[in-house]
Design an enzyme around this catalytic site. Structure first.
Site, PDB file in Angstrom:
ATOM      1  N   TYR A  78      -5.428  -3.426 -58.295  1.00  0.00           N
ATOM      2  CA  TYR A  78      -6.769  -4.001 -58.405  1.00  0.00           C
ATOM      3  C   TYR A  78      -7.793  -2.879 -58.340  1.00  0.00           C
ATOM      4  O   TYR A  78      -7.648  -1.946 -57.557  1.00  0.00           O
ATOM      5  CB  TYR A  78      -7.010  -5.001 -57.275  1.00  0.00           C
ATOM      6  N   ARG A 226       3.240 -30.185 -63.486  1.00  0.00           N
ATOM      7  CA  ARG A 226       3.963 -30.093 -62.214  1.00  0.00           C
ATOM      8  C   ARG A 226       4.381 -31.505 -61.806  1.00  0.00           C
ATOM      9  O   ARG A 226       3.849 -32.493 -62.343  1.00  0.00           O
ATOM     10  CB  ARG A 226       3.076 -29.460 -61.142  1.00  0.00           C
TER      11      ARG A 226
END
Length: 396
Positions: A78, A226
């Site tokens: 990052y 899901r």
């Protein structure tokens, strides 16, 4: 204890006696010495906080939030990284945590801090990577944002206020101006505006849904399928989502989704903004639905796949594809950020902007016990299980 509202104590601080705790104190922190696997490199560390310098504030962190970007920070991939500290132990260490809420326990007057804060005030972080996964910290007052005294935020609300809601606010404001307070708002006297987004169940996505509802903007929201998809769709609709589709439903030719979306928007509507935190072919299909001069704003890449867009969208539809990172924006808009944070705090206090579902994880015991608990937390996050985690160091 985590439902306690945020409030300020009603006494002045011009007197030195009311500057609170300013002497040395021990802090406990979640740290790493080297980048790597978040389930393995995190450890607990005790260190001594020195007496406050002028202009510094002594904080007691109430809750430290864990965001997806924190995983990337630990992995070393990052761009924004915590400071490497050589003054808190025998080896260089970095204290983790970018978001959270803290209480001011004291400050050292410098002619400014005593006019901004009082002991007992609650604050959120105004600069990146300040180390919110610790129990106490000494920080310059200029790096903190005071929470408004006239809003009643619970700790969980305050701990999740500084990153995801501002990201949603800016993306709905800066590319296609949808904020009705903006004199250039495209909705005034014109077509109803719509936004399409993927990752709609993320914390940013849920903030987008709620802000759009508040501003009269329609939303089309894409999520991963899901087992509990019906429950998720119901939850997003309860926040104000107009339409929710799985990626499979969105891409299905049998469902004739493009025609359905055009019907939802209608002749009196217009969709010029798409928000992307995933990537992949779904994003290209989102861009194809945008009107002329559309804006595709990318703020994440969870699918870790390249984003491929047809040249025709740029040539004939005048598509603009841009990236957004809140850390870049805050560096050049400090005053505007203060105004935005007040507005977000007010909406949250009024119940118009709900925080994501959270779980508080208590940190206590030996350093080894805390490290083991953090390893388990990181594993759950990497597997995509559970709610947004908030860390709390228990008093010893």
């Amino acid at each position: 204890m985590f439902a306690a509202p945020v409030h300020r104590r009603g006494f002045a601080t011009s007197c030195r006696a009311l500057a609170g705790l300013t002497g040395p104190v021990e802090s406990r922190a979640v740290v790493f010495a080297e980048h790597g696997d978040p389930t393995k490199v995190l450890k607990a560390h005790r260190y001594r906080l020195d007496k406050l310098d002028k202009g510094q504030v002594r904080l007691r962190f109430e809750l430290g939030a864990i965001n997806p970007a924190d995983i990337n920070v630990i992995q070393g991939v990052y761009p924004s990284k915590p400071q490497v500290r050589e003054d808190i132990g025998p080896e260089p260490l970095s204290i983790m945590g970018n978001e959270g809420v803290a209480t001011i326990e004291g400050f050292e007057e410098d002619g400014q801090v005593e006019h901004r804060f009082k002991v007992g005030d609650r604050v959120v972080m105004g600069a990146p990577q300040l180390g919110t996964w610790q129990s106490h910290a000494n920080l310059p007052h200029s790096s903190l944002i005071p929470l408004p005294s006239d809003t009643h935020l619970h700790l969980r609300q305050a701990a999740t206020l500084a990153i995801n809601p501002p990201t949603a606010w800016r993306m709905l404001s800066d590319f296609v101006p949808l904020n009705p307070e903006d004199p250039n708002c495209v909705s005034k006297g014109k077509k109803k505006q719509w936004v399409i987004q993927n990752g709609a169940n993320s914390a940013v996505g849920q903030a987008v849904i709620q802000l759009a509802r508040e501003w009269g903007v329609g939303t089309i929201n894409l999520v991963r399928s899901r087992p509990s998809i019906d429950e998720l769709k119901s939850h997003l609709h309860s926040l104000g989502a107009d339409h929710v589709l799985t990626y499979d439903e969105f891409l299905s030719r049998e469902n004739n989704t493009r025609t359905k979306i055009k019907e939802w928007i209608g002749r009196d509507g217009e969709m010029r903004l798409a928000l992307n935190c995933v990537g992949g072919k779904e994003t290209a299909e989102m861009a194809k639905l945008l009107a002329m001069d559309g804006k595709l704003v990318t703020y994440g890449g969870m699918a870790k796949t390249a984003l491929a867009l047809p040249p025709s969208l740029f040539i004939f539809r005048k598509l603009t594809s841009v990236g957004f990172w809140l850390s870049n924006w805050v560096q050049t808009h400090p005053e505007e950020r203060q105004t935005m944070m007040r507005s977000l705090a007010e909406l949250t206090g009024q119940g118009k902007l709900k925080e994501p579902e959270t779980e508080v994880v208590e940190l206590a015991g030996s350093d080894e016990e805390v490290a083991e608990k953090m390893s388990g937390v990181m594993k759950r996050i990497e597997e995509g299980r559970g709610k947004k985690i908030l860390l709390h160091w228990k008093d010893e």
